[in-house]
Design an enzyme around this catalytic site. Structure first.
Site, PDB file in Angstrom:
ATOM      1  N   HIS A   5       0.790  -1.242   0.000  1.00 33.13           N
ATOM      2  CA  HIS A   5       0.000   0.000   0.000  1.00 33.13           C
ATOM      3  C   HIS A   5       0.816   1.283   0.000  1.00 33.13           C
ATOM      4  O   HIS A   5       0.246   2.374   0.051  1.00 33.13           O
ATOM      5  CB  HIS A   5      -0.960  -0.002   1.208  1.00 33.13           C
ATOM      6  N   MET A 180     -13.297   5.961  14.621  1.00 36.48           N
ATOM      7  CA  MET A 180     -13.217   4.640  14.004  1.00 36.48           C
ATOM      8  C   MET A 180     -11.794   4.116  13.768  1.00 36.48           C
ATOM      9  O   MET A 180     -11.615   3.127  13.051  1.00 36.48           O
ATOM     10  CB  MET A 180     -13.992   4.655  12.670  1.00 36.48           C
ATOM     11  N   ASP A 204     -19.360  16.449  15.929  1.00 37.41           N
ATOM     12  CA  ASP A 204     -20.800  16.276  16.155  1.00 37.41           C
ATOM     13  C   ASP A 204     -20.954  15.674  17.544  1.00 37.41           C
ATOM     14  O   ASP A 204     -19.955  15.281  18.160  1.00 37.41           O
ATOM     15  CB  ASP A 204     -21.412  15.357  15.086  1.00 37.41           C
TER      16      ASP A 204
END
Ligand code: HPA
Length: 235
Positions: A5, A180, A204
């Site tokens: 990657h 996450m 938020d």
């Protein structure tokens, strides 16, 4: 040299990498903070930059979203590219009423609903914790700013699904927010002998009603988190 990657030479990366989730944010951060940024890898839309800040080398590279994505980049950076420190600069949803939209969380530990860390040490509930010297440097750089909060967060695989009763229990345990990636990053850092920290802007709030931040507001407020991340990168 190429890993699955990343396509770069080991010396192309600085010892510290600042890691937002969004590749476009990595582009903007590189233009904002790096002197003479050079693109050193560009695979699958994830560009990595190296330049200098006050004469010191620094790299910036996005992680993509979620623990699988940040875990594979972090593993390759620590294992093959000589990277010692990764500082995630991202957003989180607030859970504790102690944090408000626009606050910054220095995540000293990350609980998770993911199995990624459960599998690391047989029969052990792994504690995903930040590198203490980097966390201390970020907190020191905040100079007592009341909008900067220190505590634990939750790293989840789901963005939309919330198990019934989970929010109340998390709030009762003073979990400041949810995102996450951090628990995945902290687990990889532990396994690879690297150091990691997540500095999160609250975009938020899942418990306290109110207006969530627009993307422009997120961009402006990000600079505060970035300052703390830079302090950790060079601590
Ligand atoms: N959940 C997960 N990640 C997030 C959130 C959220 O509510 N807000 C910002 N990142």
């Amino acid at each position: 040299m190429a890993t699955p990657h990343i396509s770069a030479e080991p010396g192309d990366f600085a010892p510290a990498v600042i890691m937002p989730g969004d590749p476009y944010r990595a582009d903007r951060m590189a233009k904002l903070v790096l002197r003479e940024p050079k693109v050193i890898s560009d695979v699958r839309g994830i560009r990595a930059y190296t330049g200098t800040v006050d004469g010191k080398r620094l790299s910036i590279m996005a992680s993509g979203m979620g623990m699988p994505s940040i875990s594979l980049y972090a593993t390759e950076l620590y294992r093959f590219f000589g990277v010692e420190r990764i500082i995630r600069v991202g957003t989180a949803g607030g859970i504790s009423p102690e944090v408000a939209r626009g606050d910054v969380i220095v995540a000293v530990g990350a609980h998770t609903t993911s199995s990624m860390n459960e599998l690391r040490i047989p029969s052990v509930h792994f504690s995903a914790v930040a590198d203490f010297p980097m966390a201390a440097a970020a907190v020191a750089a905040a100079l007592g700013d009341p909008l900067v909060k220190t505590g634990t967060i939750l790293s989840e695989d789901h963005f939309y699904f919330k198990a019934p009763g989970a929010m109340e229990a998390l709030e009762a345990h003073r979990v400041l927010g949810v995102e996450m990636e951090a628990a995945g990053l902290y687990g990889v850092a532990a396994a690879e002998g690297g150091a990691a920290l997540a500095v999160l802007t609250v975009s938020d709030h899942l418990v306290v009603p109110g207006r969530d931040m627009t993307s422009e507001e997120r961009e402006t407020l990000f600079t505060r988190a970035l300052d703390l991340a830079l302090a950790a990168a060079f601590a």
